[in-house]
Write an enzyme that holds these catalytic residues in place. Structure first.
Site, PDB file in Angstrom:
ATOM      1  CB  SER A  93      80.987  28.607  60.661  1.00 34.41           C
ATOM      2  OG  SER A  93      79.996  28.877  59.683  1.00 34.41           O
TER       3      SER A  93
ATOM      4  CG  ASP B 146      82.833  26.923  64.731  1.00 33.31           C
ATOM      5  OD1 ASP B 146      83.704  26.398  65.447  1.00 33.31           O
ATOM      6  OD2 ASP B 146      81.985  26.276  64.084  1.00 33.31           O
TER       7      ASP B 146
ATOM      8  CG  ASP C  20      91.229  24.812  63.543  1.00 34.10           C
ATOM      9  OD1 ASP C  20      92.268  24.232  63.914  1.00 34.10           O
ATOM     10  OD2 ASP C  20      90.354  24.274  62.856  1.00 34.10           O
TER      11      ASP C  20
ATOM     12  CD  GLU D 108      90.401  21.359  66.230  1.00 38.74           C
ATOM     13  OE1 GLU D 108      89.578  22.275  66.102  1.00 38.74           O
ATOM     14  OE2 GLU D 108      90.351  20.291  65.584  1.00 38.74           O
TER      15      GLU D 108
ATOM     16  CG  HIS E 134      84.964  21.609  67.092  1.00 35.04           C
ATOM     17  ND1 HIS E 134      84.855  22.659  66.212  1.00 35.04           N
ATOM     18  CD2 HIS E 134      85.526  22.112  68.214  1.00 35.04           C
ATOM     19  CE1 HIS E 134      85.358  23.748  66.792  1.00 35.04           C
ATOM     20  NE2 HIS E 134      85.775  23.445  67.996  1.00 35.04           N
TER      21      HIS E 134
ATOM     22  CB  SER F  61      75.342  16.620  64.493  1.00 32.05           C
ATOM     23  OG  SER F  61      75.163  18.028  64.514  1.00 32.05           O
TER      24      SER F  61
ATOM     25  CB  ILE G  31      74.891  20.642  68.095  1.00 33.64           C
ATOM     26  CG1 ILE G  31      75.372  19.669  69.187  1.00 33.64           C
ATOM     27  CG2 ILE G  31      73.752  20.031  67.281  1.00 33.64           C
ATOM     28  CD1 ILE G  31      74.363  19.424  70.287  1.00 33.64           C
TER      29      ILE G  31
ATOM     30  CB  SER H  84      75.193  18.192  60.983  1.00 32.97           C
ATOM     31  OG  SER H  84      76.434  18.530  60.420  1.00 32.97           O
TER      32      SER H  84
HETATM   33 ZN    ZN Z   1      84.318  22.433  64.209  1.00 31.69          ZN
END
Ligand code: ZN
Length: 333
Positions: free
Chosen positions: A56, A94, A116, A146, A233, A236, A277, A279
């Site tokens: 990320s 990401d 994104d 996305e 996305h 979690s 995943i 979090s």
């Molecule tokens: Zn995301």
């Protein structure tokens, strides 16, 4: 300029095709440091799963993009050393937010990127995504786009409300951009506080039950683009035992609510073939570290708390791969 193939990495194309046909999903786990990378690779090797290592914007700031790429290269060799002769490991950007960032990742060995453009007006999202696809495909790098916006907070990605993906737009978006997979918004959400208690109902035991994912939208999307790889996305589950452990050992997490695993299991049997995943891994590591700090206050060797954090993370990821995503035993060879 380095091509991912020279690093032993793979793109997402073949693994997504098999995942849709086989009615399971591939896990995309975020990593920022060595312990997280080790936990992901150990879990993937022990369950014989293909896996996506995800970077990320926060990870790039925290750990450095170059270092993370070399760690992913090391991850391939590490998997082999652990006994997996042909690991299938994707290195994925990401939430890439610009063409330049995607290009720099592709040029340094990433095998997959997300662009994104979901927060831009529709036509701008198409133009930006198409530009990234045209560059990436020259090098066989796969691209995730996305449509729709997820609520919640993840590193630099912040949105207050869901904007559900409009099924009427997906054919146009996919065909005009040439993307390899599409992240959609059907009620998943970034972060560990995915819903407020006011958005939830309570079961007979008074436990909060979050609103269900919009499977009706997912089904409509699948009708529009049959067999096309879909990405979720913010998936979690926020295990309540981890939240309880964190709070038992001095933490203060309030109203932490995730996506129930049954719903993710159901999604994994559809065209959803990548589930992100992050979090849950953060919660697992924090719960383990807090326990050591409280129970062994004299301990000051980082290996004595990062080690248990890594073990807890690995156990969590193995459960996800085996029981939620269903990717265990799905390596090509
Ligand atoms: Zn995301």
């Amino acid at each position: 300029m380095v091509n991912y193939k020279d690093l032993g990495l793979v793109n997402t194309k073949d693994m997504f095709k098999r995942a849709i046909a086989g009615k399971y999903a591939i896990a995309a786990f975020n990593f920022n440091n060595m312990e997280q990378m080790q936990a992901i690779i150990q879990a993937a090797v022990e369950t014989k799963s293909p896996v996506i290592l995800q970077v990320s914007s926060g990870a790039r700031k925290y750990a450095n993009q170059t270092l993370l790429r070399y760690m992913a290269q090391g991850a391939v060799e590490y998997a082999k050393e652990l006994g997996c002769a042909n690991p299938e490991i994707v290195l994925h950007l990401d939430h890439g937010d610009s063409f330049e960032l995607c290009k720099s990742c592709i040029d340094m060995g990433f095998s997959s990127v997300m662009i994104d453009g979901s927060h831009f007006p529709y036509e701008e999202n198409i133009a930006l995504t198409k530009k990234v696809v045209e560059y990436a495909h020259q090098f066989n790098v796969t691209v995730e786009g996305e449509l729709g916006v997820l609520a919640g907070v993840e590193d630099d990605v912040v949105a207050e409300h869901h904007t559900y993906t409009q099924p009427s737009e997906v054919v146009d978006f996919v065909s005009r951009t040439g993307v390899d997979s599409l992240a959609i918004s059907i009620g998943t959400s970034h972060g560990a506080n995915k819903f407020t208690p006011a958005q939830c109902t309570r079961d007979a035991n008074g436990i909060l039950v979050p609103p269900p994912l919009r499977f009706d939208i997912l089904e409509e999307i699948e009708k529009e683009i049959p067999g096309f790889p879909i990405v979720l996305h913010g998936s979690s589950s926020v295990p309540q035992d981890l939240v309880a452990q964190i709070n038992q050992y001095g933490g203060k997490l309030v109203d932490s609510i995730g996506i129930p695993e049954e719903q993710l299991r159901k999604a994994a049997t559809s065209a959803v073939c990548k589930i992100n995943i992050d979090s849950d891994g953060r919660l697992a590591m924090t719960a383990a570290v807090r326990k050591v700090f409280v129970e062994q206050p004299g301990e000051f060797d980082p290996r004595k708390y990062l080690g248990p954090a890594r073990d807890t993370l690995k156990a969590l990821y193995k459960l996800k791969l085996e029981n939620v995503l269903g990717s265990a035993g799905k390596l090509a060879k």
